[in-house]
Scaffold this motif. Structure first.
Motif, PDB file in Angstrom:
ATOM      1  N   LEU A  25       0.825  -1.209   0.000  1.00 57.40           N
ATOM      2  CA  LEU A  25       0.000   0.000   0.000  1.00 57.40           C
ATOM      3  C   LEU A  25       0.860   1.259   0.000  1.00 57.40           C
ATOM      4  O   LEU A  25       0.529   2.256  -0.657  1.00 57.40           O
ATOM      5  CB  LEU A  25      -0.926   0.000   1.215  1.00 57.40           C
ATOM      6  N   THR A  26       1.968   1.223   0.723  1.00 54.74           N
ATOM      7  CA  THR A  26       2.851   2.389   0.793  1.00 54.74           C
ATOM      8  C   THR A  26       3.473   2.676  -0.567  1.00 54.74           C
ATOM      9  O   THR A  26       3.545   3.837  -0.993  1.00 54.74           O
ATOM     10  CB  THR A  26       3.944   2.164   1.847  1.00 54.74           C
ATOM     11  N   THR A  28       2.241   1.831  -3.497  1.00 50.56           N
ATOM     12  CA  THR A  28       1.175   2.298  -4.387  1.00 50.56           C
ATOM     13  C   THR A  28       0.836   3.759  -4.115  1.00 50.56           C
ATOM     14  O   THR A  28       0.668   4.557  -5.039  1.00 50.56           O
ATOM     15  CB  THR A  28      -0.076   1.427  -4.229  1.00 50.56           C
ATOM     16  N   ALA A  29       0.732   4.122  -2.830  1.00 48.97           N
ATOM     17  CA  ALA A  29       0.417   5.504  -2.478  1.00 48.97           C
ATOM     18  C   ALA A  29       1.524   6.453  -2.916  1.00 48.97           C
ATOM     19  O   ALA A  29       1.258   7.546  -3.435  1.00 48.97           O
ATOM     20  CB  ALA A  29       0.188   5.622  -0.972  1.00 48.97           C
ATOM     21  N   VAL A  70      -4.040  -1.790  -6.140  1.00 52.14           N
ATOM     22  CA  VAL A  70      -3.703  -2.380  -4.844  1.00 52.14           C
ATOM     23  C   VAL A  70      -3.591  -3.901  -4.961  1.00 52.14           C
ATOM     24  O   VAL A  70      -2.644  -4.518  -4.441  1.00 52.14           O
ATOM     25  CB  VAL A  70      -4.752  -1.989  -3.784  1.00 52.14           C
ATOM     26  N   LEU A 185      -7.153   5.647  -0.890  1.00 57.77           N
ATOM     27  CA  LEU A 185      -6.065   4.754  -0.489  1.00 57.77           C
ATOM     28  C   LEU A 185      -5.342   5.248   0.773  1.00 57.77           C
ATOM     29  O   LEU A 185      -4.758   4.434   1.508  1.00 57.77           O
ATOM     30  CB  LEU A 185      -5.072   4.641  -1.652  1.00 57.77           C
ATOM     31  N   LEU A 186      -5.359   6.551   1.024  1.00 56.71           N
ATOM     32  CA  LEU A 186      -4.538   7.130   2.081  1.00 56.71           C
ATOM     33  C   LEU A 186      -4.807   6.572   3.487  1.00 56.71           C
ATOM     34  O   LEU A 186      -3.844   6.273   4.218  1.00 56.71           O
ATOM     35  CB  LEU A 186      -4.700   8.658   2.084  1.00 56.71           C
ATOM     36  N   TRP A 188      -5.830   3.617   4.451  1.00 57.51           N
ATOM     37  CA  TRP A 188      -5.285   2.259   4.529  1.00 57.51           C
ATOM     38  C   TRP A 188      -3.768   2.277   4.511  1.00 57.51           C
ATOM     39  O   TRP A 188      -3.124   1.463   5.187  1.00 57.51           O
ATOM     40  CB  TRP A 188      -5.816   1.425   3.363  1.00 57.51           C
ATOM     41  N   THR A 189      -3.209   3.219   3.767  1.00 58.87           N
ATOM     42  CA  THR A 189      -1.748   3.346   3.753  1.00 58.87           C
ATOM     43  C   THR A 189      -1.230   3.777   5.112  1.00 58.87           C
ATOM     44  O   THR A 189      -0.204   3.283   5.594  1.00 58.87           O
ATOM     45  CB  THR A 189      -1.318   4.367   2.682  1.00 58.87           C
ATOM     46  N   GLU A 192      -1.208   0.821   7.333  1.00 63.84           N
ATOM     47  CA  GLU A 192      -0.110  -0.079   6.996  1.00 63.84           C
ATOM     48  C   GLU A 192       1.218   0.457   7.529  1.00 63.84           C
ATOM     49  O   GLU A 192       2.021  -0.285   8.106  1.00 63.84           O
ATOM     50  CB  GLU A 192      -0.026  -0.266   5.480  1.00 63.84           C
ATOM     51  N   MET A 193       1.457   1.740   7.351  1.00 63.66           N
ATOM     52  CA  MET A 193       2.718   2.330   7.800  1.00 63.66           C
ATOM     53  C   MET A 193       2.841   2.284   9.317  1.00 63.66           C
ATOM     54  O   MET A 193       3.947   2.255   9.862  1.00 63.66           O
ATOM     55  CB  MET A 193       2.829   3.767   7.291  1.00 63.66           C
TER      56      MET A 193
END
Length: 287
Positions: A25-26, A28-29, A70, A185-186, A188-189, A192-193
């Motif tokens: 995810l990171t 992709t973002a 994603v 997306l942000l 979820w990113t 994840e981070m």
């Protein structure tokens, strides 16, 4: 056309390189954080997007990025770069089928055969690239399945975007749908981070820059320029060259080995692509 085939053909191996140190995810973002400002800049002076179109554009972005890109990032993490490249090469096959269904047109037998060949090829490349592979080159069925989900979502994104681009222009739809997908997306990113270690290396940043600048922005407008200046049947040949460059890059970068099953699978996928593209060309020539 050769440049575009090279740029897009390298996208999966470069994604694999970025995933060595960044979670999906990171990466992709970060990719779309680079692409979105450039895409919006290219809409200056173009047709403005009316408010009534925002819900459809937002849904389009959620499909294309939130599902398609994603799923591709997670799929590449679970496959070898060569397997990911071949499965992503089936996107034009699904585009042809979805377009026929959307227009309520019967799917010719040749297209059905092409679809079956492509799915058989996907199964073979997944099975032929698993045992004995290194951790980087290992392929799981989950990873291959996510790549198929990505191919389906991106193909449907292309088909759905056709009517919107006719109304509001390609640059406008591409920019705003990408923006909405990036915004979705942000959160979820961020999650994840917070939970997954992030190592921002030179290779990871370079991969994100390449994916955002070369694949998402330059590749799109190069493709549109090709479609304006080259007959569609010839332009479609780019689709055959992408996996050639992708497999070559995968072998050079990660040492992916090509077994007999993998080779047969590649032939089936490209054969399925040829069948569906030939059917589409003949349909386009019909009154």
């Amino acid at each position: 056309m050769l440049l575009l085939a090279l740029m897009w053909g390298l996208s999966i191996p470069v994604t694999k390189l970025g995933l060595l140190t960044l979670p999906p995810l990171t990466l992709t973002a970060l990719r779309f954080a680079i692409a979105v400002p450039l895409l919006l800049f290219l809409t200056l002076g173009k047709q403005r997007l009316p408010m009534r179109a925002l819900p459809r554009i937002a849904a389009l972005g959620a499909l294309g990025i939130g599902v398609g890109q994603v799923a591709q990032a997670f799929g590449v993490a679970g496959t070898s770069a060569s397997v990911g490249t071949i499965i992503s090469a089936t996107i034009p096959v699904f585009v042809v089928v979805f377009a026929a269904l959307r227009l309520k047109q019967p799917v010719p037998g040749r297209q059905k055969l092409g679809l079956l060949a492509a799915f058989a090829g996907i199964a073979l490349v997944a099975l032929g690239n698993g045992d004995g592979a290194s951790a980087v080159s290992a392929t799981t069925m989950v990873g291959a399945g996510l790549m198929v989900v990505s191919a389906l979502a991106i193909a449907f994104y292309y088909v759905w975007s056709v009517e919107l681009t006719h109304e509001y222009g390609t640059a406008t739809v591409a920019a705003w749908s990408t923006l909405f997908g990036f915004i979705a997306l942000l959160p979820w990113t961020g999650w994840e981070m917070w939970h997954v270690p992030v190592h921002l290396t030179v290779e990871a940043v370079g991969a994100a820059v390449y994916l955002g600048l070369a694949v998402s922005v330059a590749g799109l407008f190069l493709w549109l320029n090709i479609l304006r200046t080259v007959p569609a049947g010839i332009a479609a040949s780019v689709q055959y060259l992408q996996p050639v460059f992708g497999i070559a890059a995968s072998s050079a970068m990660f040492g992916d080995e090509m077994g007999v099953l993998f080779a047969v699978g590649v032939i089936l996928v490209l054969g399925g692509l040829a069948l569906t593209m030939t059917s589409r060309s003949k349909a386009d020539e019909a009154p």
